[in-house]
Design a protein around this motif. Sequence first.
Motif, short mmCIF file in Angstrom:
data_model
loop_
_atom_site.label_atom_id
_atom_site.label_comp_id
_atom_site.label_asym_id
_atom_site.label_seq_id
_atom_site.Cartn_x
_atom_site.Cartn_y
_atom_site.Cartn_z
N MET A 102 23.35 8.00 -1.42
CA MET A 102 22.85 7.01 -1.74
C MET A 102 22.10 6.47 -3.13
N SER A 103 22.48 4.79 -3.02
CA SER A 103 22.54 4.51 -4.55
C SER A 103 21.23 3.75 -4.23
N ALA A 104 19.74 4.00 -5.67
CA ALA A 104 18.79 3.09 -5.40
C ALA A 104 18.27 1.80 -5.03
N THR A 105 17.82 1.37 -3.83
CA THR A 105 17.85 -0.19 -3.75
C THR A 105 16.06 -0.18 -3.97
N LYS A 106 16.48 -1.98 -4.98
CA LYS A 106 15.31 -2.43 -5.32
C LYS A 106 14.49 -3.57 -4.64
N TRP A 107 13.27 -3.41 -4.35
CA TRP A 107 12.55 -4.89 -4.13
C TRP A 107 11.41 -5.64 -4.52
N VAL A 108 11.34 -6.42 -4.66
CA VAL A 108 10.49 -7.18 -5.40
C VAL A 108 10.03 -8.02 -4.38
N ILE A 109 8.05 -8.19 -5.23
CA ILE A 109 7.46 -8.61 -4.51
C ILE A 109 7.62 -10.68 -4.35
N ASP A 110 7.61 -10.66 -3.25
CA ASP A 110 7.28 -11.82 -2.62
C ASP A 110 6.11 -12.73 -2.90
N PRO A 111 5.95 -13.57 -3.67
CA PRO A 111 4.08 -13.73 -4.10
C PRO A 111 3.74 -14.36 -2.77
N SER A 112 4.23 -15.77 -2.83
CA SER A 112 4.09 -16.79 -1.53
C SER A 112 3.92 -16.09 -0.16
N HIS A 113 4.65 -15.46 -0.32
CA HIS A 113 3.95 -14.49 1.13
C HIS A 113 2.77 -13.16 0.98
N SER A 114 2.54 -13.05 0.22
CA SER A 114 1.77 -12.46 -0.05
C SER A 114 0.68 -12.27 -0.41
N GLU A 115 -0.54 -11.34 -0.07
CA GLU A 115 -2.25 -11.43 -0.37
C GLU A 115 -2.52 -10.24 -0.67
N ILE A 116 -3.32 -9.72 -1.83
CA ILE A 116 -3.96 -8.91 -1.65
C ILE A 116 -6.13 -8.72 -1.90
N GLY A 117 -6.57 -9.02 -0.42
CA GLY A 117 -7.79 -9.76 -0.77
C GLY A 117 -8.93 -7.77 -0.20
N PHE A 118 -9.85 -8.05 0.05
CA PHE A 118 -10.86 -6.87 0.04
C PHE A 118 -12.56 -8.09 0.41
N LYS A 119 -13.13 -6.84 0.76
CA LYS A 119 -14.33 -7.40 1.46
C LYS A 119 -15.50 -6.62 1.28
N VAL A 120 -16.39 -7.16 1.03
CA VAL A 120 -17.39 -6.42 0.73
C VAL A 120 -19.17 -6.95 1.34
N LYS A 121 -19.91 -5.67 1.81
CA LYS A 121 -21.13 -6.32 2.17
C LYS A 121 -21.92 -7.16 1.25
N THR A 131 13.65 2.18 -3.11
CA THR A 131 13.71 3.04 -1.81
C THR A 131 15.27 4.06 -2.05
N ASN A 132 15.21 4.41 -0.75
CA ASN A 132 17.14 5.33 -0.68
C ASN A 132 17.34 3.96 0.37
N GLY A 133 18.70 3.18 -0.25
CA GLY A 133 18.40 1.98 1.19
C GLY A 133 17.44 1.58 1.64
N ASP A 134 17.96 1.65 2.78
CA ASP A 134 16.49 0.53 4.06
C ASP A 134 14.96 1.67 4.52
N ASP A 135 15.15 2.87 3.40
CA ASP A 135 14.47 3.69 4.32
C ASP A 135 13.61 3.52 2.95
N PHE A 136 12.01 3.56 3.42
CA PHE A 136 11.05 3.65 2.72
C PHE A 136 10.13 4.48 2.57
N GLU A 137 10.07 6.09 3.58
CA GLU A 137 10.20 7.22 3.46
C GLU A 137 10.53 7.37 1.61
N ASN A 138 8.78 8.10 1.25
CA ASN A 138 8.96 8.71 -0.34
C ASN A 138 9.36 7.50 -1.46
#
Length: 176
Positions: free
Chosen positions: A1-20, A40-47
């Motif tokens: 199976m060939s490799a499938t590439k996925w790219v970030i959709d930055p307008s629907h993503s966020e990198i958040g954190f919290k600290v006391k 990925t291998n196809g639509d299987d995200f494992e590994n």
Amino acid sequence: MSATKWVIDPSHSEIGFKVKHMMFTNVSGSFQKFDAYIETNGDDFENAKIEFTGEVDSITTGSADRDGHLLSADFFDAAQFPKLSFSATSFTKEDEGEYTLKGDLTLHGVTKPVKLDVEFGGLAKDPWGNTKTGFSITGKINRKDWGLNWNSALEAGGVLVGEEVKLAIELQFIKQ
């Protein structure tokens, strides 16, 4: 199976954190500029191969003074260490829709392994025919493990800034 590439959709993503802050409230922040991809291998995200980079100077906490302090040599030292990165070493399915993501986080010039919990949101086509997928990622790191050591003792005991940083990440990807 060939490799499938996925790219970030930055307008629907966020990198958040919290600290006391002062040992009893959480201060939230996020990084506004970042990039990520998955292979990925196809639509299987494992590994899957997963890479992430973020621009440290894009940090925001809702306070310009606090953001400036975080960018200084007391914390991130953005002038010397302008990027943070993550490279997956494993992405393992634990249960239906649940994965464990392990990888190397590089921050402040230090690379350490981390383990994160991932909830897989599924696959769907958007109204324009693009196949998308989403993930909710959570975890905890100790900021001192990456040399982010600055703190101030409180008169009543304790410290101003907690060591534990809670990560709350929402990522949406577009199939290429």
